[in-house]
Design an enzyme around this catalytic site. Sequence first.
Site, PDB file in Angstrom:
ATOM      1  N   GLU A   1      10.894  15.272  14.589  1.00 49.36           N
ATOM      2  CA  GLU A   1      11.455  14.900  13.283  1.00 49.36           C
ATOM      3  C   GLU A   1      10.996  15.925  12.248  1.00 49.36           C
ATOM      4  OE1 GLU A   1       9.751  11.490  11.194  1.00 49.36           O
ATOM      5  OE2 GLU A   1      11.781  10.842  10.680  1.00 49.36           O
TER       6      GLU A   1
ATOM      7  N   LYS B   1       0.891  -1.172   0.000  1.00 48.25           N
ATOM      8  CA  LYS B   1       0.000   0.000   0.000  1.00 48.25           C
ATOM      9  C   LYS B   1       0.919   1.208   0.000  1.00 48.25           C
ATOM     10  CE  LYS B   1      -1.922   3.109   1.861  1.00 48.25           C
ATOM     11  NZ  LYS B   1      -1.658   4.487   1.450  1.00 48.25           N
TER      12      LYS B   1
ATOM     13  N   GLU C   1       8.425   0.373  11.348  1.00 54.67           N
ATOM     14  CA  GLU C   1       9.661   1.110  11.017  1.00 54.67           C
ATOM     15  C   GLU C   1       9.250   2.571  10.974  1.00 54.67           C
ATOM     16  OE1 GLU C   1      12.612  -0.198  10.501  1.00 54.67           O
ATOM     17  OE2 GLU C   1      12.224  -2.295  10.036  1.00 54.67           O
TER      18      GLU C   1
ATOM     19  N   CYS D   1      14.553   8.584   6.999  1.00 57.48           N
ATOM     20  CA  CYS D   1      14.280   8.250   8.406  1.00 57.48           C
ATOM     21  C   CYS D   1      15.548   8.298   9.242  1.00 57.48           C
ATOM     22  CB  CYS D   1      13.611   6.892   8.498  1.00 57.48           C
ATOM     23  SG  CYS D   1      14.500   5.599   7.632  1.00 57.48           S
TER      24      CYS D   1
HETATM   25  P1  NAD Z   1       2.657   8.542   7.121  1.00 61.38           P
HETATM   26  O1  NAD Z   1       2.683   7.890   8.441  1.00 61.38           O
HETATM   27  O2  NAD Z   1       1.867   9.767   6.946  1.00 61.38           O
HETATM   28  O3  NAD Z   1       2.107   7.516   6.002  1.00 61.38           O
HETATM   29  C1  NAD Z   1       2.725   6.285   5.755  1.00 61.38           C
HETATM   30  C2  NAD Z   1       1.749   5.370   5.067  1.00 61.38           C
HETATM   31  O4  NAD Z   1       0.679   5.082   5.948  1.00 61.38           O
HETATM   32  C3  NAD Z   1       1.120   5.939   3.804  1.00 61.38           C
HETATM   33  O5  NAD Z   1       1.046   4.931   2.822  1.00 61.38           O
HETATM   34  C4  NAD Z   1      -0.272   6.324   4.272  1.00 61.38           C
HETATM   35  O6  NAD Z   1      -1.229   6.332   3.248  1.00 61.38           O
HETATM   36  C5  NAD Z   1      -0.539   5.209   5.262  1.00 61.38           C
HETATM   37  N1  NAD Z   1      -1.601   5.491   6.234  1.00 61.38           N
HETATM   38  C6  NAD Z   1      -2.010   6.688   6.718  1.00 61.38           C
HETATM   39  N2  NAD Z   1      -3.021   6.519   7.605  1.00 61.38           N
HETATM   40  C7  NAD Z   1      -3.253   5.178   7.680  1.00 61.38           C
HETATM   41  C8  NAD Z   1      -4.164   4.372   8.407  1.00 61.38           C
HETATM   42  N3  NAD Z   1      -5.058   4.897   9.253  1.00 61.38           N
HETATM   43  N4  NAD Z   1      -4.114   3.042   8.246  1.00 61.38           N
HETATM   44  C9  NAD Z   1      -3.218   2.468   7.426  1.00 61.38           C
HETATM   45  N5  NAD Z   1      -2.337   3.190   6.678  1.00 61.38           N
HETATM   46  C10 NAD Z   1      -2.340   4.520   6.813  1.00 61.38           C
HETATM   47  O7  NAD Z   1       4.192   8.749   6.747  1.00 61.38           O
HETATM   48  P2  NAD Z   1       4.776   9.556   5.514  1.00 61.38           P
HETATM   49  O8  NAD Z   1       4.591  11.001   5.782  1.00 61.38           O
HETATM   50  O9  NAD Z   1       4.256   8.960   4.259  1.00 61.38           O
HETATM   51  O10 NAD Z   1       6.334   9.181   5.612  1.00 61.38           O
HETATM   52  C11 NAD Z   1       7.245   9.866   6.385  1.00 61.38           C
HETATM   53  C12 NAD Z   1       7.545   9.111   7.665  1.00 61.38           C
HETATM   54  O11 NAD Z   1       8.014   7.798   7.365  1.00 61.38           O
HETATM   55  C13 NAD Z   1       8.642   9.760   8.477  1.00 61.38           C
HETATM   56  O12 NAD Z   1       8.289   9.790   9.834  1.00 61.38           O
HETATM   57  C14 NAD Z   1       9.832   8.819   8.267  1.00 61.38           C
HETATM   58  O13 NAD Z   1      10.805   8.868   9.281  1.00 61.38           O
HETATM   59  C15 NAD Z   1       9.155   7.507   8.166  1.00 61.38           C
HETATM   60  N6  NAD Z   1      10.023   6.510   7.508  1.00 61.38           N
HETATM   61  C16 NAD Z   1      10.582   5.524   8.274  1.00 61.38           C
HETATM   62  C17 NAD Z   1      11.444   4.594   7.708  1.00 61.38           C
HETATM   63  C18 NAD Z   1      12.077   3.521   8.554  1.00 61.38           C
HETATM   64  O14 NAD Z   1      12.550   2.551   8.017  1.00 61.38           O
HETATM   65  N7  NAD Z   1      12.141   3.634   9.874  1.00 61.38           N
HETATM   66  C19 NAD Z   1      11.731   4.667   6.351  1.00 61.38           C
HETATM   67  C20 NAD Z   1      11.157   5.688   5.593  1.00 61.38           C
HETATM   68  C21 NAD Z   1      10.292   6.615   6.195  1.00 61.38           C
END
Ligand code: NAD
Length: 511
Positions: free
Chosen positions: A403, A190, A265, A299
């Site tokens: 962050e 997704k 993650e 991240c």
């Molecule tokens: P986000 O949490 O807004 O969204 C991530 C995903 O979750 C998207 O696909 C979104 O559509 C989905 N989502 C949102 N609400 C949901 C729900 N209620 N149920 C299920 N899925 C849902 O994050 P973002 O803004 O897309 O990404 C940035 C974040 O990701 C930063 O905090 C970054 O640090 C983190 N990140 C972490 C890693 C890691 O490996 N630790 C790697 C890359 C990014």
Amino acid sequence: MTHTISSVETATAALQQSLGGRIGSFMDGRVHTGSGDELSLTLAATGETFARFADAGADGAEAVITSAVRGAQTWRNVGAFERARILRAVAVAVEAHAEELAFLESATTGKAIRDARVEVAKVVEMFGYYSGWADKIMGQTIPVPGNWHTYTEREPYGVIVAITPWNAPVFTAGWNSAAPLAAGNAVILKPSEFTPLSTVRLAQIAHDAGLPDGVFNVAVGAGATVGSALTTDERVGKVSFIGSVPTGRRVSVATAQAGIPTVLELGGKSANIVFADADLDRAADGAISAIFSGAGQSCVAGSRLLVQREIRDAFIERVAERAGKLRLGDPLDATTEVGPIITRPQFETVQSLISTGVADGARRVTADQLPESIAGSHLAGGNWVLPTLLDGVRQGDTLETTEVFGPVVGADTFDTEEEAIARANGTRFGLAGAVWTENVSRAHFVARSVRAGTFWINAYKTIHVAVPFGGFGDSGHGRSSGPGFIEEYTQPKAVWVPTQATGAPFPSLSY
Ligand code: NAD
């Protein structure tokens, strides 16, 4: 490739070339357009909308799960050596389409093409590495008292849902599909609603390389619709979530209620610690790459720079000078080092956090005017943030604990090793960190003392699929990459067989 300028025409051409212009969920070997709300895709580099698509909605998610349940049944019965062969073929196919995928990613998300190329190469590495594991997943024979042959097998979960963020779409898609597939699961990716295209194309390439129908699926749409439907369906065996802390928590609650185990993650606020005895030029290069590669949308970004007091001025000056020379520009230009922020909401968040940092008393050391090559060009409407160094971010400030997820580093000074360690450990995150010093004992002491899933000594941001990756605390739990990722996607089953017909009497246990 003839396109070099980021524009609606280029993005449309990339979409047409890769997916025939169709945007939708991938299941049963083809793209299905959804019937939910209309979503739009915007070019980060210019701010223009270049495509619209329909959210798959809860109905679409349900159809994808049904396809994946069938796919999981097929795939677990494919022999381990055949699974390995097919996954090797996927690695070869991704490599053959590497330039197309990198171009699609860069042209449609605004990610700098040099970063997109590296990330696609990592996807090839992931499928190559885990194809090697597919035929080496073994159980154990366990000695027990009495006449028994007792052994374990590792069984796949069935359907794995992987929810990915927008910052590294194709990279996180490969990362969260290669291992579960090697372990015999079907996957449903997704992707973020902001950046779904390269994930759909990856699924298509993997299917064409030999994955049976229903084994590699993609559900496109928003978190509130598709994401929540995928994380509450009891047919799902496990969820792997990559994204922000608040969403990760919401997903955890939903999956816990549905009884679905979940790997998280999440984000980070990693400390990059520079001692006075470090090689300052190398450390400055490292500090730049730690925070500004990927425009800070990483991240593991080294977003906190802790510098020993006696070198503070010399070091901050070195970093600021290097930051000022980074090339912002058209993401499709191979010489561009820093691209735009990929989504508009995130651009606004980054701008507001810079203002908060300044209001809290930090000094902006780097420039705050966009160069004419951006401000006076077709890129003027894009989500551009200059590489930003804010000096004097104190303990307790918002920028110390929040962050940013953009090209913004907050610097401060420390005097002693203990102070540096305490400061590094002063947030709820625990994803990564680094120390720069020529003192070997100190380097290892700091590495052992900082609470982080990944730590570098005189380096930053090297990661490899063979090495475990994950966070402590708010940065998540569970580990991806490495051999342990296979265990994350399989469960041991214990099998007992008596080796003598007159074996030991059946014990009476009320366990
Ligand atoms: P986000 O949490 O807004 O969204 C991530 C995903 O979750 C998207 O696909 C979104 O559509 C989905 N989502 C949102 N609400 C949901 C729900 N209620 N149920 C299920 N899925 C849902 O994050 P973002 O803004 O897309 O990404 C940035 C974040 O990701 C930063 O905090 C970054 O640090 C983190 N990140 C972490 C890693 C890691 O490996 N630790 C790697 C890359 C990014």
